[in-house]
Design a protein around this motif. Structure first.
Motif, PDB file in Angstrom:
ATOM      1  N   LYS A 193      -1.075 -10.485 -39.358  1.00 15.66           N
ATOM      2  CA  LYS A 193      -0.804  -9.191 -38.732  1.00 15.66           C
ATOM      3  C   LYS A 193      -0.379  -8.207 -39.812  1.00 15.66           C
ATOM      4  O   LYS A 193       0.452  -8.533 -40.667  1.00 15.66           O
ATOM      5  CB  LYS A 193       0.296  -9.326 -37.677  1.00 15.66           C
ATOM      6  N   ASN A 205       0.637   3.434 -32.077  1.00 18.26           N
ATOM      7  CA  ASN A 205       1.247   2.095 -32.002  1.00 18.26           C
ATOM      8  C   ASN A 205       0.245   0.984 -31.679  1.00 18.26           C
ATOM      9  O   ASN A 205       0.561   0.026 -30.965  1.00 18.26           O
ATOM     10  CB  ASN A 205       2.386   2.084 -30.975  1.00 18.26           C
ATOM     11  N   TYR A 219      -4.731  -6.696 -36.785  1.00 12.65           N
ATOM     12  CA  TYR A 219      -4.780  -8.068 -37.267  1.00 12.65           C
ATOM     13  C   TYR A 219      -6.030  -8.278 -38.111  1.00 12.65           C
ATOM     14  O   TYR A 219      -7.042  -7.582 -37.940  1.00 12.65           O
ATOM     15  CB  TYR A 219      -4.836  -9.056 -36.089  1.00 12.65           C
ATOM     16  N   ALA A 255      -4.933  -3.345 -29.606  1.00 11.86           N
ATOM     17  CA  ALA A 255      -5.030  -4.002 -30.905  1.00 11.86           C
ATOM     18  C   ALA A 255      -6.419  -3.875 -31.501  1.00 11.86           C
ATOM     19  O   ALA A 255      -7.423  -3.828 -30.788  1.00 11.86           O
ATOM     20  CB  ALA A 255      -4.656  -5.478 -30.786  1.00 11.86           C
ATOM     21  N   LYS A 267       1.392  -4.728 -40.765  1.00 14.19           N
ATOM     22  CA  LYS A 267       2.413  -3.861 -40.161  1.00 14.19           C
ATOM     23  C   LYS A 267       2.283  -2.396 -40.584  1.00 14.19           C
ATOM     24  O   LYS A 267       2.426  -1.503 -39.775  1.00 14.19           O
ATOM     25  CB  LYS A 267       3.806  -4.389 -40.499  1.00 14.19           C
ATOM     26  N   ASP A 301      -1.642  -2.265 -32.620  1.00  9.38           N
ATOM     27  CA  ASP A 301      -1.435  -3.380 -33.536  1.00  9.38           C
ATOM     28  C   ASP A 301      -2.719  -3.660 -34.318  1.00  9.38           C
ATOM     29  O   ASP A 301      -3.825  -3.370 -33.839  1.00  9.38           O
ATOM     30  CB  ASP A 301      -1.020  -4.648 -32.779  1.00  9.38           C
TER      31      ASP A 301
END
Length: 563
Positions: free
Chosen positions: A396, A458, A462, A381, A398, A460
């Motif tokens: 978050k 992939n 935030y 992340a 996307k 993530d």
């Protein structure tokens, strides 16, 4: 990976890798008969110890023998005068519109000539602490500036037996086309009145930080602050990394090891004072095994998502560690700080910023007992740390384009101490893309790197707000609790109102009310500022930092969805 220091005869010449006008001007004086090579950290310490004006405190360097110093070594203090911070206006970057490289080259040629009357010191270090990514860097600096030399060798990796073996066992960066980094510095330079040298290419005729990162070289003139040399070296290493498949990161990274043996790797990006270092080093009460890569400088391989630290030590603000603080036993050197005598007549540091703002210290690698030079596990992340009062403590992102463009518009609120022009909006945000003011290549390069991490790997993404949310301060316990909920997988994110690509973890006491017209208008205003910033990249500096159309579309979509 390693850089190139030696060239077969047939590889030497015009238009060949490693050879250009600026680089030839900067590298050549390293071989002068007035140059003294400084080979070890012990030599650098002795030079700094005996340099006029150095204050030798009575504070021992803790376990100094473990990283190249004698057991008797003391913490050295040196003050630079009135300047105790970096000077952005002095930066000139080759390749940017309006930068006259020929005029700047002549300034450097003249500065080099003036150093013929001085003894010059030549030191070498590694930038990058793993065989995957290591660049050799050289510094040439005059006698009298021994403390800068010593600090530079401490801040980066001095040539210990372990790292020399590692470096020689690594593969060349860029198929052997990336030369060593060369940094020419003369803090004593005071401008030039020599015929043929035009200083109109400088914003200040007595200061210059000139980077030609395509050729891995730079010159720093008339600037005594060590931070110019630290960030100047990192500037070149980040540019080199960017060219060779890495995301260059001015941030912190840590690995959480959970009770079931799984790991979670988090990268945090934020401006000074955002809480970046606090979050990087937080132990979470022993809830996890925590491994720290670094809190300021690293690179991420955008193919494997492994990460490498660029520096072993920490360059911290002394005001965060009051006199007598246990952490101060890990200090190696201190700059721009006061000192006094204790009740035993010993010289002790006064670490609060009484003398001036931005007192600094280099702190030992062993301050953080859970340090590593590389995290092999892929990053999970990215956290953009902002101080935007319209954003809740965490959201978050996307979409890959939105995730990356929000990093490109990483923002903080203006300081209350800042003097604003008449009519300026005191609530307007200050944007520093990816929290890295040291980028010397087009902004789109960083945008594509971070977009790839989210879209293809992939990772993530935030946003964490560590400032205030509509007048209510987000406390460290809130931010740490949010991180723990994400790492544990217990945080329940859901779509945030009308936003198709933003999810929210509703944190008690900080739940936004999108039905509140004032709040909605403030949020829209801050998002429109981001739209404006992205639009201006197509115009400012002749479009040098223009972001792709999908970046603009992603942030415009957020504004549209607020209607």
């Amino acid at each position: 990976m390693s850089t190139k220091a030696y060239y077969p005869i047939h590889e030497i010449g015009k238009d060949k890798p490693g050879f250009s006008a600026t680089r030839s001007i900067i590298e050549t004086p390293f071989y002068g008969n007035n140059v003294v090579k400084v080979n070890t950290l012990r030599e650098a310490y002795e030079l700094a110890l005996n340099s006029p004006g150095t204050i030798v405190t009575d504070m021992p360097v803790y376990r100094g023998e473990e990283f190249g110093l004698d057991r008797e070594a003391k913490v050295l203090l040196f003050n630079d005068g009135a300047i105790s911070g970096r000077y952005a206006a002095a930066r000139r970057i080759a390749g940017e519109p309006g930068v006259d490289c020929k005029a700047l080259d002549r300034v450097i040629m003249d500065a080099v000539y003036e150093t013929r009357w001085k003894t010059m010191y030549h030191a070498e270090v590694y930038v990058g602490l793993d065989s995957e990514f290591m660049a050799k860097a050289h510094l040439l600096i005059p006698e009298g500036e021994e403390n800068i030399l010593y600090n530079w060798m401490l801040n980066f990796q001095y040539m210990s037996d372990e790292y020399v073996r590692m470096y020689h066992g690594s593969k060349p960066i860029g198929e052997g086309k990336e030369p060593d980094i060369y940094l020419f510095s003369d803090p004593q330079w005071n401008g030039s009145d020599r015929p043929g040298v035009d200083l109109s290419c400088l914003s200040d005729p007595k200061c210059l930080c000139y980077f030609n990162t395509e050729q891995n070289c730079a010159a720093i003139l008339g600037m005594r602050y060590f931070g110019e040399h630290k960030k100047g070296t990192l500037t070149m290493a980040w540019a080199l990394a960017n060219r060779n498949g890495y995301a260059s990161c001015h941030g912190g990274q840590k690995k959480y090891t959970l009770n079931d043996g799984t790991s979670y790797v988090a990268s945090v990006f934020g401006l000074s004072g955002s809480g970046k270092s606090t979050l990087t080093h937080a132990k979470h009460g022993g809830k996890y095994g925590v491994t720290v890569l670094h809190d300021d400088a690293f690179v991420i391989n955008t193919d494997t998502c492994a990460s490498v630290a660029l520096e072993p030590t920490y360059f911290d603000k002394t005001q965060d560690y009051p006199t007598g603080c246990e952490d101060n036993k890990y200090l190696l050197t201190v700059q721009n700080c006061a000192c006094t005598l204790d009740e035993h007549g010993k010289i002790q540091l006064v670490t609060e910023d009484i003398r001036n703002g931005n007192g600094r210290a280099i702190k030992s690698k062993i301050w953080s007992p859970n340090r590593v030079d590389k995290i092999e596990e892929p990053v999970n992340a990215i956290f953009w740390i902002m101080k935007d009062p319209t954003l809740p403590p965490v959201v978050k992102l996307k979409g890959a384009s939105l995730a990356s463009v929000m990093g490109a518009t990483l923002a903080t609120k203006r300081s209350s101490a800042e003097r604003l022009a008449a009519g300026a909006d005191p609530n307007a945000l200050v944007v520093v893309p990816y929290a890295n003011s040291f980028r010397t290549y087009p902004l789109a390069n960083d945008y594509e790197k971070f977009k790839k991490l989210v879209e293809e790997k992939n990772v993530d993404c935030y946003i964490v707000n560590t400032g205030e949310f509509m007048g209510k301060k987000v406390q460290p316990k809130d931010t740490l609790g949010i991180l723990e909920a994400i790492v544990d997988g217990t945080g329940e994110f859901k779509q945030w109102g009308p936003f198709s690509d933003i999810e929210i973890l509703e944190w008690e006491g900080f739940v936004p009310d999108l039905d509140d017209e004032y709040y909605r208008e403030q949020l829209k205003a801050r998002m429109k500022e981001r739209v404006s910033f992205v639009e201006k990249t197509a115009v400012l500096k002749e479009g040098y930092d223009k972001l792709p159309e999908d970046a603009l579309a992603a942030i415009q979509k957020v504004v549209f969805e607020l209607k």
